[in-house]
Enzyme design. Structure first.
Site, PDB file in Angstrom:
ATOM      1  N   ARG A 164      15.635 -30.600  16.063  1.00 49.76           N
ATOM      2  CA  ARG A 164      14.720 -30.617  17.204  1.00 49.76           C
ATOM      3  C   ARG A 164      15.440 -31.226  18.399  1.00 49.76           C
ATOM      4  O   ARG A 164      15.949 -32.351  18.324  1.00 49.76           O
ATOM      5  CB  ARG A 164      13.463 -31.417  16.894  1.00 49.76           C
ATOM      6  CG  ARG A 164      12.527 -31.614  18.093  1.00 49.76           C
ATOM      7  CD  ARG A 164      11.215 -32.255  17.670  1.00 49.76           C
ATOM      8  NE  ARG A 164      10.406 -32.669  18.804  1.00 49.76           N
ATOM      9  CZ  ARG A 164       9.641 -31.856  19.539  1.00 49.76           C
ATOM     10  NH1 ARG A 164       9.598 -30.562  19.243  1.00 49.76           N
ATOM     11  NH2 ARG A 164       8.916 -32.313  20.541  1.00 49.76           N
ATOM     12  N   SER A 186       7.406 -28.902  16.828  1.00 52.51           N
ATOM     13  CA  SER A 186       8.261 -27.740  16.622  1.00 52.51           C
ATOM     14  C   SER A 186       9.691 -28.168  16.328  1.00 52.51           C
ATOM     15  O   SER A 186      10.209 -29.113  16.927  1.00 52.51           O
ATOM     16  CB  SER A 186       8.241 -26.843  17.866  1.00 52.51           C
ATOM     17  OG  SER A 186       6.935 -26.361  18.116  1.00 52.51           O
ATOM     18  N   GLU A 224      11.384 -21.082  13.854  1.00 57.78           N
ATOM     19  CA  GLU A 224      10.635 -22.337  13.989  1.00 57.78           C
ATOM     20  C   GLU A 224      10.064 -22.827  12.663  1.00 57.78           C
ATOM     21  O   GLU A 224       9.562 -22.054  11.846  1.00 57.78           O
ATOM     22  CB  GLU A 224       9.495 -22.155  14.995  1.00 57.78           C
ATOM     23  CG  GLU A 224       8.707 -23.428  15.255  1.00 57.78           C
ATOM     24  CD  GLU A 224       7.729 -23.292  16.413  1.00 57.78           C
ATOM     25  OE1 GLU A 224       6.911 -24.206  16.586  1.00 57.78           O
ATOM     26  OE2 GLU A 224       7.787 -22.276  17.138  1.00 57.78           O
TER      27      GLU A 224
END
Length: 300
Positions: A164, A186, A224
């Site tokens: 991330r 996410s 994702e």
């Protein structure tokens, strides 16, 4: 340059170009925000343990009320149109129900919804009353939570190593402590994709409750993995070099303060309701085999 490598590079360029508007907004220079990671104590982290059916019975009325929030209403309308375009004419078995799939689409679409929703989720748990009276995303929170739970149960790989990248915020974390993101977070299976979104803070995360949503995302090329608010992590490494933070996290199960709060308010005033509120649980056992990507829901 060999042809396969060229194709890979062109594919990454195409992926990044799909988010021109969002990346431009996120790349605007400004002061770096400093945030110390902790257990996100004000997060609304309900897992709805023991009250799924009761909560689903409230959705129609609750959703109608929350459509007064234009950010939610517009995001939901756009996601519904996208769902119809992708799967409206297909009759194959589904992994997620239609409303859960639309919730994931809505979260991943361009626009303000995911940002406003995440900011609200981080503070909605400051008190039970604040959640009940001032949190306009109860439907989306429930459906996303259920979608991730369903996908997590149906995948063959229990944990994922993800990345991330964050621009504009410099997180710090003390090595050895346990922390949470406190929002739906996410991440990507691809390091290069995560780096594109920012390097002011870069996370390397082992998640055992986050699940791949590539087949449901508006941007499948991002690979994702969506992490729920209630997953907790041990900080295994935290460094700061040249103005950038690097934080490594390892899943330590899940932890929630709240459980079934909306149902308690609606149905449990006369007499207490008994729900299985497992405040903290260990890592999951091996999930069910046979994960399959979302095909198409049956018509409702």
């Amino acid at each position: 340059m060999e042809e396969p490598l060229l194709h890979a590079i062109l594919g990454l360029v195409l992926l990044l170009s799909t988010r021109t508007d969002a990346s431009a907004a996120r790349s605007k220079k400004g002061p770096i925000k400093e945030v110390v990671m902790d257990m996100a104590p004000h997060s609304f982290d309900d897992q709805y343990q023991g009250c799924i059916d009761l909560m689903e019975a409230e959705l129609q009325e609750l959703n109608r009320t929350e459509f007064a929030n234009e950010t939610f209403a517009e995001g939901w309308r756009s996601a519904t149109e996208e769902w119809q375009r992708r799967w409206g004419r297909v009759s194959s078995p589904m992994v997620l129900r239609q409303d859960q799939a639309i919730a994931v689409l809505a979260y991943t679409m361009e626009g303000e919804l995911y940002r406003v929703f995440n900011n609200a989720t981080l503070t909605a748990g400051r008190s039970r009353q604040h959640y009940l009276s001032s949190y306009p995303f109860k439907t989306l929170h429930f459906l996303l939570s259920r979608a991730l739970h369903t996908l997590q149960e149906s995948q063959t790989q229990p944990c994922h190593n993800v990345f991330r990248g964050v621009r504009g915020t410099r997180f710090t974390a003390q090595q050895g402590t346990v922390v949470r993101f406190g929002q739906f977070t996410s991440s990507s299976l691809q390091k290069k994709v995560a780096e594109f979104f920012g390097l002011d803070t870069f996370f390397s995360v082992e998640t055992c409750y986050g699940v791949p949503i590539k087949d449901l995302s508006t941007f499948p090329g991002e690979d994702e993995v969506l992490i729920p608010p209630f997953e907790q992590f041990r900080v295994t490494n935290s460094t700061y070099t040249a103005g950038r933070s690097f934080i490594q996290l390892r899943s330590q199960g899940k932890s929630s303060t709240y459980n079934c709060e909306f149902v308690k308010e609606k149905r449990c005033k006369e007499r207490p309701c008994a729900f299985s509120a497992d405040k903290s649980s260990p890592l999951p056992r091996s999930p069910w085999p046979g994960w399959a990507p979302l095909a198409a829901p049956h018509s409702h």
